[in-house]
Design an enzyme around this catalytic site. Sequence first.
Site, short mmCIF file in Angstrom:
data_model
loop_
_atom_site.label_atom_id
_atom_site.label_comp_id
_atom_site.label_asym_id
_atom_site.label_seq_id
_atom_site.Cartn_x
_atom_site.Cartn_y
_atom_site.Cartn_z
N ASP A 13 81.83 45.61 69.09
CA ASP A 13 82.97 46.34 68.54
C ASP A 13 84.12 46.25 69.53
OD1 ASP A 13 84.39 48.29 66.90
OD2 ASP A 13 83.85 49.77 68.42
N ASP A 15 87.62 48.60 69.32
CA ASP A 15 88.27 49.88 69.61
C ASP A 15 87.27 50.90 70.11
OD1 ASP A 15 90.53 48.68 68.73
OD2 ASP A 15 90.70 49.81 66.86
N ASP A 216 80.39 52.08 69.14
CA ASP A 216 80.51 53.52 69.43
C ASP A 216 80.53 54.40 68.19
OD1 ASP A 216 83.29 52.67 68.72
OD2 ASP A 216 83.71 54.77 69.19
#
Length: 272
Positions: A13, A15, A216
């Site tokens: 990922d 961001d 996240d």
Amino acid sequence: MTKNIRNAVIFTDMDATLLDHDTYDWAPAAGALAALAERDIPVCLCTSKTVAEVRDWQARLGLHTPFASENGGVVAVPAGYFESCPPTTDAEWQTTTLGKPREALCALAYRLREQRGYRFTGFAEMSIADIGAATGLGRHAAARAAQRQASEPLLWQDSDQAAAAFSREIEAAGAMTRRGGRFLHVLGHADKADALAWLRVRYEARGAILAIALGDSENDRAMLAAADIGYWVARTDGRYYAPATGTIRHAPGIGPAGWAAAINALIDRAEL
């Protein structure tokens, strides 16, 4: 260059994972990225960002590897990277849509809002300035974020209960939602795990790989579960989205610092 003895591939990922949630800074991860490059370990970005955004970020990060955009709705491969990928009219990239076209997803989401009164604002309704304000991006970066092909990000302005009801209706209509760091994304039945699987098949035409995934948020959960080793990176408040269970671990740190700590731990333990 150090040999990649495990044939590892990193799926990550962006961001709040590889990039800082607020500033998009990736400097804390620079050393770990360099260590991966030295070992010839590919880093495949798997993100809600668009193809245009990721290609810009690839240049900044020094990457020329396959990636998944729009939460797995689209995969892009450098031309000639995999022998199994079909020819393309693009001299540089081969792009494949795994999910549904954005137009169909927008029609579904906005019809449900009209019928049920859900409160949200979608990217299709926002100006470039609005997208910039919602994301913290500059004008040119916000324009790249608007170039979507297989998803519609929604700035959710209703309750969590309404979001759950909306998601159920989206799924009943043959699509799905995923929560990212900032938006509720509407997409077809293709997510980051599907993109990982698609890319894995093509990498493994050369030999078995060790798939390592980092993220996240909710939209990373399936990808982490699909990998051989998954890492939850701590969020801005220091908490993790979900427990460390089975093959999924906790990276000791927030954002790009946690990302780097996870990669360095793998290297120190000779797992990479």
